[in-house]
Design an enzyme around this catalytic site. Structure first.
Site, PDB file in Angstrom:
ATOM      1  N   GLY A 164       0.837  -1.198   0.000  1.00 24.70           N
ATOM      2  CA  GLY A 164       0.000   0.000   0.000  1.00 24.70           C
ATOM      3  C   GLY A 164       0.869   1.244   0.000  1.00 24.70           C
ATOM      4  N   SER A 165       2.053   1.124   0.618  1.00 27.56           N
ATOM      5  CA  SER A 165       3.048   2.157   0.399  1.00 27.56           C
ATOM      6  C   SER A 165       3.717   1.747  -0.904  1.00 27.56           C
ATOM      7  CB  SER A 165       4.047   2.210   1.555  1.00 27.56           C
ATOM      8  OG  SER A 165       4.977   3.230   1.274  1.00 27.56           O
ATOM      9  N   GLY A 167       1.558   4.086 -12.333  1.00 29.02           N
ATOM     10  CA  GLY A 167       1.965   5.244 -11.533  1.00 29.02           C
ATOM     11  C   GLY A 167       3.017   4.833 -10.523  1.00 29.02           C
ATOM     12  N   HIS A 227     -10.304   7.986  -9.231  1.00 25.87           N
ATOM     13  CA  HIS A 227      -9.359   7.235  -8.382  1.00 25.87           C
ATOM     14  C   HIS A 227      -9.795   7.318  -6.917  1.00 25.87           C
ATOM     15  CE1 HIS A 227      -5.536   5.476  -7.069  1.00 25.87           C
ATOM     16  NE2 HIS A 227      -5.690   6.276  -6.028  1.00 25.87           N
ATOM     17  N   SER A 271      33.465  -3.734   5.448  1.00 25.85           N
ATOM     18  CA  SER A 271      33.433  -2.856   6.621  1.00 25.85           C
ATOM     19  C   SER A 271      32.539  -3.417   7.723  1.00 25.85           C
ATOM     20  CB  SER A 271      32.896  -1.472   6.238  1.00 25.85           C
ATOM     21  OG  SER A 271      33.824  -0.770   5.468  1.00 25.85           O
ATOM     22  N   GLU A 287      19.854   0.726  -0.672  1.00 27.06           N
ATOM     23  CA  GLU A 287      19.456   0.303   0.670  1.00 27.06           C
ATOM     24  C   GLU A 287      17.969  -0.003   0.805  1.00 27.06           C
ATOM     25  OE1 GLU A 287      21.487   2.863   0.028  1.00 27.06           O
ATOM     26  OE2 GLU A 287      23.388   2.084   0.810  1.00 27.06           O
ATOM     27  N   ASP A 312      35.384  10.819   9.199  1.00 29.20           N
ATOM     28  CA  ASP A 312      34.708  10.831   7.901  1.00 29.20           C
ATOM     29  C   ASP A 312      33.679  11.957   7.781  1.00 29.20           C
ATOM     30  OD1 ASP A 312      35.996   8.865   6.541  1.00 29.20           O
ATOM     31  OD2 ASP A 312      34.543   7.292   6.990  1.00 29.20           O
TER      32      ASP A 312
HETATM   33  C1  TPP Z   1       4.576   5.750  -1.724  1.00 25.01           C
HETATM   34  C2  TPP Z   1       3.167   6.185  -1.997  1.00 25.01           C
HETATM   35  N1  TPP Z   1       2.934   7.412  -2.496  1.00 25.01           N
HETATM   36  C3  TPP Z   1       1.660   7.814  -2.717  1.00 25.01           C
HETATM   37  C4  TPP Z   1       0.598   6.998  -2.424  1.00 25.01           C
HETATM   38  C5  TPP Z   1      -0.831   7.483  -2.631  1.00 25.01           C
HETATM   39  N2  TPP Z   1      -1.451   6.800  -3.779  1.00 25.01           N
HETATM   40  C6  TPP Z   1      -2.223   5.722  -3.640  1.00 25.01           C
HETATM   41  S1  TPP Z   1      -2.732   5.080  -5.086  1.00 25.01           S
HETATM   42  C7  TPP Z   1      -1.917   6.264  -5.958  1.00 25.01           C
HETATM   43  C8  TPP Z   1      -1.953   6.262  -7.466  1.00 25.01           C
HETATM   44  C9  TPP Z   1      -1.426   4.964  -7.974  1.00 25.01           C
HETATM   45  O1  TPP Z   1      -1.467   4.932  -9.363  1.00 25.01           O
HETATM   46  P1  TPP Z   1      -1.128   3.591 -10.132  1.00 25.01           P
HETATM   47  O2  TPP Z   1       0.109   2.988  -9.566  1.00 25.01           O
HETATM   48  O3  TPP Z   1      -1.123   3.907 -11.563  1.00 25.01           O
HETATM   49  O4  TPP Z   1      -2.300   2.628  -9.704  1.00 25.01           O
HETATM   50  P2  TPP Z   1      -3.803   2.582 -10.243  1.00 25.01           P
HETATM   51  O5  TPP Z   1      -4.651   2.884  -9.066  1.00 25.01           O
HETATM   52  O6  TPP Z   1      -3.958   3.602 -11.328  1.00 25.01           O
HETATM   53  O7  TPP Z   1      -3.988   1.229 -10.747  1.00 25.01           O
HETATM   54  C10 TPP Z   1      -1.262   7.150  -5.109  1.00 25.01           C
HETATM   55  C11 TPP Z   1      -0.485   8.334  -5.536  1.00 25.01           C
HETATM   56  C12 TPP Z   1       0.903   5.725  -1.894  1.00 25.01           C
HETATM   57  N3  TPP Z   1      -0.050   4.866  -1.546  1.00 25.01           N
HETATM   58  N4  TPP Z   1       2.177   5.337  -1.710  1.00 25.01           N
END
Ligand code: TPP
Length: 439
Positions: free
Chosen positions: A117-118, A149, A253, A339, A360, A417
């Site tokens: 979801g993130s 997106g 959306h 390291s 990372e 460093d």
């Molecule tokens: C890291 C992050 N940034 C922003 C959001 C908010 N967000 C949720 S869905 C979305 C749009 C996603 O678009 P896409 O990947 O094209 O998926 P779709 O819903 O169009 O299938 C955003 C900006 C999120 N969930 N996670």
């Protein structure tokens, strides 16, 4: 892929759309149009392509599915209802307080290995899973569904790079290229050849397809594993597909339909809908299960009083000793292993070690992926550089991941460093992670 008639799959896809719309309307929130664009892809994967035991989502050799675009959770829940794992009646409880069918999936659900979801985190976790499959000599594949997106995230390309380097032909990325993001069209819209070129540059085999043509989806999926490269399907789709007043329309959306709109949408979808219950699902192959049992105990390491040993060197020594006793232990590092002294483990157990290079976010995601497969991952780099993966670490907390992060060069210990190398802020970050222990 087993023989399933494409008409049935089309019907299932519409049934998944109906569930997604019904559940989000009942919840009064959610992302029905993001579900509709991916419904044909998910129907084809879950009903004929993926080899899994639907009664036992944790089966060690089930194909894995990561819904990286976690906001399409209702679609995932619908698939696991139509394969019989959860009662269809449960879907109406989407997003209700106290119910595990949350707005975005978490591993409180048996079929979700990680919280998503993130956006941008699923592919790196998938890389870890695909590496774990190799390590365990298992033939499950890992499928990761992303939005177009979403793939603007840099972490996606860190993961794509490592998958290409390791020639992970058991990893399949699927980009649901529906042209629209949240607030506007994506940067490249339906010019999806752009994505193909990018994945190709990272060493992937690419297939550009019509993401609503079940026959074409099934055909390209039948080529999974035939190459020595990871495979990506760039699927041209339409947001809200299947519903005339939603399809390819901006402004929908994250909006549920009201009762009237839902009824209108369902009236369009219903004539072509079919339940997935009873459709055959290919079983996972019967290979020996990995031994992921914890050992009875761990060896003690003793030092003589007065010995002076750098903590990082003691870490390297200890990790080897732990690794001798516990074959679940795997190590990942971000080009700092000489390291952090992780190199001691890398030298002793090369097959349980993965160099993730200077990336990372992906380092942490890969470790999380190993953890989902019963491994005990130790990820190491300079402590301060873990702050780059703050969000992956936060979500690992939500996922209840088994994850050991080992940061060397703590505090001002690397004084000469300068401050860019000093780990100061990371302590505050780590202490805020749910379920974490900071030593
Ligand atoms: C890291 C992050 N940034 C922003 C959001 C908010 N967000 C949720 S869905 C979305 C749009 C996603 O678009 P896409 O990947 O094209 O998926 P779709 O819903 O169009 O299938 C955003 C900006 C999120 N969930 N996670």
């Amino acid at each position: 892929m087993i023989d399933i008639d494409f008409e049935s799959l089309k019907g299932v896809a519409n049934q998944l759309r109906i569930h997604s719309i019904t559940a989000t309307t009942a919840a009064g929130s959610g992302h029905p149009t993001s579900c509709c664009s991916a419904a044909d892809l998910v129907a084809t994967l879950f009903f004929g392509q993926m080899r899994y035991d639907a009664k036992n989502p944790h089966h060690y050799n089930n194909d894995r599915f990561i819904l990286s675009k976690g906001h399409a959770a209702p679609l995932l829940y619908a698939a696991w209802a139509e394969n019989g794992f959860i009662p269809v009646s449960e879907l109406a409880k989407l997003r209700q307080f106290g119910n595990d069918l949350e707005g975005h999936p978490t591993p409180r659900l048996a079929f979700a290995d990680v919280a998503t979801g993130s956006l941008g985190q699923g592919l790196g976790v998938g890389v870890g899973m695909a590496l774990a499959a190799r390590l365990d000599n298992l033939d499950y594949n890992t499928y990761v569904l992303m939005g177009d997106g979403e793939i603007a995230e840099g972490a996606v390309w860190e993961a794509a790079s490592l998958a290409g380097i390791n020639k992970l032909n058991n990893l399949i990325a699927i980009v649901d290229a529906n042209r629209l993001g949240q607030s506007e069209a994506t940067a490249f819209g339906h010019d999806i050849g752009v994505y193909a070129k990018r994945f190709e540059a990272f060493g992937w085999r690419t297939e550009v397809i019509d993401g609503h043509d079940i026959e074409e989806i099934a055909e390209v999926l039948s080529g999974v594993g035939l190459d020595n490269k990871p495979l990506v399907l760039i699927a041209k789709t339409y947001k809200g597909a299947g519903v005339s007043f939603l399809q390819d329309k901006d402004g929908w959306h994250g909006k549920p339909l009201n009762q009237e709109e839902a009824a209108k949408a369902i009236a369009e979808l219903q004539p072509g809908a079919k339940s997935g219950i009873g459709l055959p699902i290919p079983a996972p192959s019967q290979l020996p299960a990995p031994n992921n049992a914890a050992p009875a105990g761990y060896p003690a390491i003793s030092y003589n009083l007065g010995d002076k040993i750098a903590t990082r060197e003691a870490y390297g020594t200890a990790l080897v000793r732990l690794g001798e006793a516990d074959q679940r232990i795997v190590a990942v590092d971000g080009d700092t292993k000489n390291s952090t002294y992780a190199e001691k483990f890398f030298q002793k157990f090369p097959n349980r070690s993965t160099e993730c290079f200077i990336a990372e976010q992906n380092l942490v995601a890969v470790a999380i992926g190993f953890g989902t497969r019963g491994k005990v991952p130790f990820a190491s780099t300079f402590a301060t550089f873990f702050t780059r993966a703050a969000d992956q670490i936060r979500v690992a907390g939500i996922s209840q991941s088994n994850l050991k992060l080992v940061g060397s060069h703590v505090g001002v210990s690397i004084g000469e460093d300068g401050p860019s190398q000093m780990a100061l802020e990371d302590l505050a970050m780590m202490r805020a992670i749910v379920g974490s222990t900071v030593l």
